[in-house]
Design a protein around this motif. Structure first.
Motif, mmCIF file in Angstrom:
data_model
loop_
_atom_site.group_PDB
_atom_site.id
_atom_site.type_symbol
_atom_site.label_atom_id
_atom_site.label_comp_id
_atom_site.label_asym_id
_atom_site.label_seq_id
_atom_site.Cartn_x
_atom_site.Cartn_y
_atom_site.Cartn_z
ATOM 1 N N GLN A 126 0.859 -1.195 0.000
ATOM 2 C CA GLN A 126 0.000 0.000 0.000
ATOM 3 C C GLN A 126 0.889 1.236 0.000
ATOM 4 O O GLN A 126 1.669 1.454 0.901
ATOM 5 C CB GLN A 126 -0.887 0.012 1.247
ATOM 6 C CG GLN A 126 -1.900 1.126 1.286
ATOM 7 C CD GLN A 126 -3.188 0.752 0.573
ATOM 8 O OE1 GLN A 126 -3.384 -0.401 0.233
ATOM 9 N NE2 GLN A 126 -4.044 1.733 0.364
ATOM 10 N N VAL A 127 0.749 2.051 -1.036
ATOM 11 C CA VAL A 127 1.537 3.277 -1.144
ATOM 12 C C VAL A 127 0.790 4.418 -0.462
ATOM 13 O O VAL A 127 -0.421 4.552 -0.614
ATOM 14 C CB VAL A 127 1.799 3.619 -2.620
ATOM 15 C CG1 VAL A 127 2.461 4.978 -2.750
ATOM 16 C CG2 VAL A 127 2.663 2.531 -3.265
ATOM 17 N N GLN A 128 1.513 5.205 0.285
ATOM 18 C CA GLN A 128 0.922 6.369 0.948
ATOM 19 C C GLN A 128 1.807 7.580 0.764
ATOM 20 O O GLN A 128 3.037 7.467 0.693
ATOM 21 C CB GLN A 128 0.765 6.106 2.446
ATOM 22 C CG GLN A 128 -0.351 5.159 2.809
ATOM 23 C CD GLN A 128 -0.552 5.079 4.305
ATOM 24 O OE1 GLN A 128 0.406 4.965 5.063
ATOM 25 N NE2 GLN A 128 -1.794 5.150 4.747
ATOM 26 N N LEU A 129 1.175 8.753 0.701
ATOM 27 C CA LEU A 129 1.874 10.031 0.735
ATOM 28 C C LEU A 129 1.461 10.728 2.021
ATOM 29 O O LEU A 129 0.263 10.897 2.272
ATOM 30 C CB LEU A 129 1.508 10.900 -0.466
ATOM 31 C CG LEU A 129 1.865 10.383 -1.859
ATOM 32 C CD1 LEU A 129 1.422 11.388 -2.912
ATOM 33 C CD2 LEU A 129 3.346 10.115 -1.965
ATOM 34 N N VAL A 130 2.437 11.124 2.818
ATOM 35 C CA VAL A 130 2.151 11.769 4.094
ATOM 36 C C VAL A 130 2.837 13.130 4.133
ATOM 37 O O VAL A 130 4.067 13.218 4.038
ATOM 38 C CB VAL A 130 2.623 10.908 5.276
ATOM 39 C CG1 VAL A 130 2.339 11.636 6.596
ATOM 40 C CG2 VAL A 130 1.923 9.552 5.262
ATOM 41 N N GLU A 131 2.013 14.176 4.275
ATOM 42 C CA GLU A 131 2.530 15.544 4.307
ATOM 43 C C GLU A 131 2.759 15.992 5.742
ATOM 44 O O GLU A 131 2.108 15.506 6.675
ATOM 45 C CB GLU A 131 1.551 16.511 3.651
ATOM 46 C CG GLU A 131 1.281 16.235 2.200
ATOM 47 C CD GLU A 131 -0.185 16.030 1.911
ATOM 48 O OE1 GLU A 131 -0.597 16.251 0.771
ATOM 49 O OE2 GLU A 131 -0.908 15.637 2.839
ATOM 50 N N SER A 132 3.642 16.952 5.885
ATOM 51 C CA SER A 132 3.875 17.585 7.182
ATOM 52 C C SER A 132 4.424 18.990 6.942
ATOM 53 O O SER A 132 4.849 19.312 5.827
ATOM 54 C CB SER A 132 4.854 16.770 8.025
ATOM 55 O OG SER A 132 6.099 16.653 7.374
ATOM 56 N N GLY A 133 4.379 19.807 7.996
ATOM 57 C CA GLY A 133 5.010 21.117 7.915
ATOM 58 C C GLY A 133 4.065 22.296 7.808
ATOM 59 O O GLY A 133 4.507 23.447 7.817
ATOM 60 N N GLY A 134 2.775 22.047 7.699
ATOM 61 C CA GLY A 134 1.842 23.160 7.634
ATOM 62 C C GLY A 134 1.699 23.840 8.978
ATOM 63 O O GLY A 134 2.247 23.396 9.986
ATOM 64 N N GLY A 135 0.975 24.954 8.982
ATOM 65 C CA GLY A 135 0.755 25.661 10.234
ATOM 66 C C GLY A 135 0.320 27.084 10.012
ATOM 67 O O GLY A 135 -0.076 27.460 8.906
#
Length: 123
Positions: A1-10
């Motif tokens: 299962q491929v996933q894209l996980v974002e971070s860094g917003g705010g």
């Protein structure tokens, strides 16, 4: 299962900076184009920046000179460095990528999306 996980917003003030990251994980054999989109409330989703596997990039006119897209192919990660942020940059930012993986027993290219990360720029 491929996933894209974002971070860094705010939340950031006008003229501030943020750096978004998006890491692809799973049974990945290759990644072609990687992109950042954004969608502001009540507006259509728009392409903000894109980068090829070879590192060629392009941007929507409204962010040229302020945003920089980059990628680390060894880490299957794409970044968006956002400087001189403006209130009109406020949106949910999504990463997107074309990924080759094994699906139902065969190798297939497919477009994947992250879950989105909120960026809010206060005036």
């Amino acid at each position: 299962q491929v996933q894209l996980v974002e971070s860094g917003g705010g939340l950031v003030q006008t003229e501030g900076s943020l750096r978004l990251s998006c890491a692809a994980s799973g049974s990945i054999f290759s990644i072609n184009g990687m992109r950042w989109y954004r969608q502001a409330t009540g507006k259509q989703r728009e392409l903000v920046a894109a980068v090829t596997s070879g590192g060629l990039s392009n941007y929507v006119d409204s962010v040229k000179g302020r945003f920089t897209i980059s990628r680390d192919n060894a880490k299957n990660t794409v970044y968006l460095q956002m400087n001189s942020l403006k209130p009109e940059d406020t949106a949910v930012y999504y990463c997107n990528a074309d990924i080759l993986s094994r699906l139902s027993g065969s190798m297939r290219w497919r477009e994947y999306w992250g879950q989105g990360t909120q960026v809010t720029v206060s005036s």
